[in-house]
Design an enzyme around this catalytic site. Structure first.
Site: not given
Ligand code: KIV
Length: 277
Positions: A44, A113, A182
């Protein structure tokens, strides 16, 4: 054959580093896939690097599904993970299941995710029970940026470090196949990596994670609003694009583009016939 979650798990067991990158469109996904990157995240983060929002909060399911479909069309071997947007898995388990299912059915990706640890573990568990692989995401979770007061490193106090470890364990118990860590201190990420059986994928979490993920625009140097501290620019695409567009601009203005090479010829007699019309 696409990479499977079992292969990702085996990579941790074999001590093989796991490479993950984001992609948001067909063309880029195809290039990343051909390199052999086993995990592609339709993050996202596209809200910021593709759509120009200040953060990831405005990103909707429809936007994510649109980009997920494009990435899936561009890939053959990578396991594609769709990032569940803000508030699409928080309110009820039913919501979480329905939206996760949309990623798989309508988006065509192989996993989803979601951000959060203990607080979303039950939802993660139910999604996994329904046959949808889940990747967790803890530490700095950008959808909670207003709670954190900015993109700040997490887990720096003893209490915060314990909470992140508990988040990782809760996700492991819930059955996730991997966990993004993160912007947490590298030693904490190293400890979590040892303590959980599932692969950890770091971003700003040091070298001891089982794998690494980067936002592709950071890696290519095409996003110029800011460069996160954890990012390494392997190219300066912004300069290359600016140079090419400037050259095109100048050539069109000067009448140097297009040339004969880019133009379609026509039989002289047809043209002569038209002149008398
Ligand atoms: O949205 C994204 O790109 C992420 C990554 C930074 C892990 O969640």
């Amino acid at each position: 054959m696409r990479t499977t979650i079992n292969q990702i798990r085996e990579m941790k067991q074999n001590g093989e580093k796991i490479v993950m990158l984001t992609a948001y469109d067909y063309t880029t996904a195809k290039l990343v896939d051909r390199v052999g990157v086993p995990l592609i995240l339709v993050g996202d983060s596209l809200g910021m690097v593709v759509l120009g929002y200040e953060n990831t909060i405005p990103v909707t399911m429809e936007v994510m599904l649109h980009h997920t479909r494009a990435v899936v069309r561009g890939t053959e071997q990578a396991l594609v993970v769709g990032d569940m947007p803000f508030m699409t898995y928080h309110v009820t388990v039913e919501d979480a299941l329905r939206n996760a299912a949309r990623f798989i059915q309508e988006g065509g990706c192989q996993a989803v995710k979601l951000e959060g640890g203990v607080t979303v573990a039950e939802k993660a568990r139910r999604i996994v029970e329904c046959g949808i692989p889940v990747m967790g995401h803890i530490g700095l979770t950008p959808q909670s940026i207003n709670q954190f007061g900015g993109h700040r490193a997490q887990g720096k106090t003893p209490e915060a470090a314990v909470r992140i470890l508990e988040d990782a364990k809760a996700l492991e118990q819930a059955g996730v196949f991997s966990i993004v860590l993160e912007t947490v201190p590298a030693p904490l990420a190293g400890l979590i990596t040892q303590k959980v059986s599932v692969p950890t994928i770091g971003i700003g979490a040091g070298p001891q994670c089982d794998g690494q993920v980067q936002v592709i625009n950071d890696l290519l140097g095409s996003f110029t609003d800011f460069v996160p501290r954890h990012a390494k620019q392997y190219a300066r695409l912004a300069d290359i694009i600016t140079g090419a567009v400037t050259e095109y601009y100048n050539e069109v203005r000067a009448g140097d583009f297009p040339t004969k090479k880019q133009s379609i010829a026509m039989d002289e007699s047809i043209l002569a016939g038209l002149a008398t019309k």
